[in-house]
Scaffold this motif. Structure first.
Motif, PDB file in Angstrom:
ATOM      1  N   SER A   1       1.964   7.391   1.862  1.00 25.69           N
ATOM      2  CA  SER A   1       1.844   5.966   2.548  1.00 25.69           C
ATOM      3  C   SER A   1       2.516   5.729   3.600  1.00 25.69           C
ATOM      4  O   SER A   1       3.535   6.365   3.620  1.00 25.69           O
ATOM      5  CB  SER A   1       1.663   5.178   1.285  1.00 25.69           C
ATOM      6  OG  SER A   1       3.180   5.072   0.680  1.00 25.69           O
TER       7      SER A   1
ATOM      8  N   PHE B   1       2.300  -4.515   3.643  1.00 29.45           N
ATOM      9  CA  PHE B   1       1.446  -3.632   2.778  1.00 29.45           C
ATOM     10  C   PHE B   1       1.748  -2.131   2.975  1.00 29.45           C
ATOM     11  O   PHE B   1       2.255  -1.776   4.169  1.00 29.45           O
ATOM     12  CB  PHE B   1      -0.086  -3.804   3.477  1.00 29.45           C
ATOM     13  CG  PHE B   1      -0.497  -5.210   3.729  1.00 29.45           C
ATOM     14  CD1 PHE B   1      -1.231  -5.729   2.577  1.00 29.45           C
ATOM     15  CD2 PHE B   1      -0.246  -6.004   4.659  1.00 29.45           C
ATOM     16  CE1 PHE B   1      -1.532  -6.975   2.561  1.00 29.45           C
ATOM     17  CE2 PHE B   1      -0.796  -7.419   4.851  1.00 29.45           C
ATOM     18  CZ  PHE B   1      -1.496  -7.713   3.723  1.00 29.45           C
TER      19      PHE B   1
ATOM     20  N   VAL C   1      -0.045   1.423   2.830  1.00 23.73           N
ATOM     21  CA  VAL C   1      -1.349   1.818   3.307  1.00 23.73           C
ATOM     22  C   VAL C   1      -1.495   3.454   2.993  1.00 23.73           C
ATOM     23  O   VAL C   1      -0.518   3.981   3.648  1.00 23.73           O
ATOM     24  CB  VAL C   1      -1.818   1.285   4.674  1.00 23.73           C
ATOM     25  CG1 VAL C   1      -3.217   1.688   4.673  1.00 23.73           C
ATOM     26  CG2 VAL C   1      -1.455  -0.026   4.378  1.00 23.73           C
TER      27      VAL C   1
ATOM     28  N   LEU D   1      -5.910   4.944   6.615  1.00 22.68           N
ATOM     29  CA  LEU D   1      -5.244   4.407   7.837  1.00 22.68           C
ATOM     30  C   LEU D   1      -5.386   5.046   9.092  1.00 22.68           C
ATOM     31  O   LEU D   1      -5.747   4.699  10.008  1.00 22.68           O
ATOM     32  CB  LEU D   1      -3.656   4.169   7.768  1.00 22.68           C
ATOM     33  CG  LEU D   1      -3.059   3.621   8.838  1.00 22.68           C
ATOM     34  CD1 LEU D   1      -3.458   2.237   9.206  1.00 22.68           C
ATOM     35  CD2 LEU D   1      -1.375   3.418   8.554  1.00 22.68           C
TER      36      LEU D   1
END
Length: 67
Positions: free
Chosen positions: A8, A22, A24, A29
């Protein structure tokens, strides 16, 4: 990274009053970024912006009379 965890990235949105951080997943993404670059190529993001009108509204407030 522990087994089973997805890689992430962190995405930070900030304003003068608030911030939001956040976590992600990288794959979605990357897909989203690729799609946005296809629809609006790098360095073309501001092509359709009325810079004078934008700055006038930013500095004078909404509904400012054009010069």
């Amino acid at each position: 990274m522990a087994p089973g965890e997805r890689p992430s990235s962190w995405l930070l949105f900030e304003s003068e009053e608030l911030s939001a951080l956040f976590e992600v997943p990288i794959a979605p993404l990357a897909e989203w970024l690729d799609a946005t670059y296809r629809s609006t190529p790098a360095k073309a993001e501001m092509d359709g912006l009325d810079r004078d009108g934008f700055l006038r509204e930013l500095l004078d407030g909404p509904g400012a009379a054009p010069e």
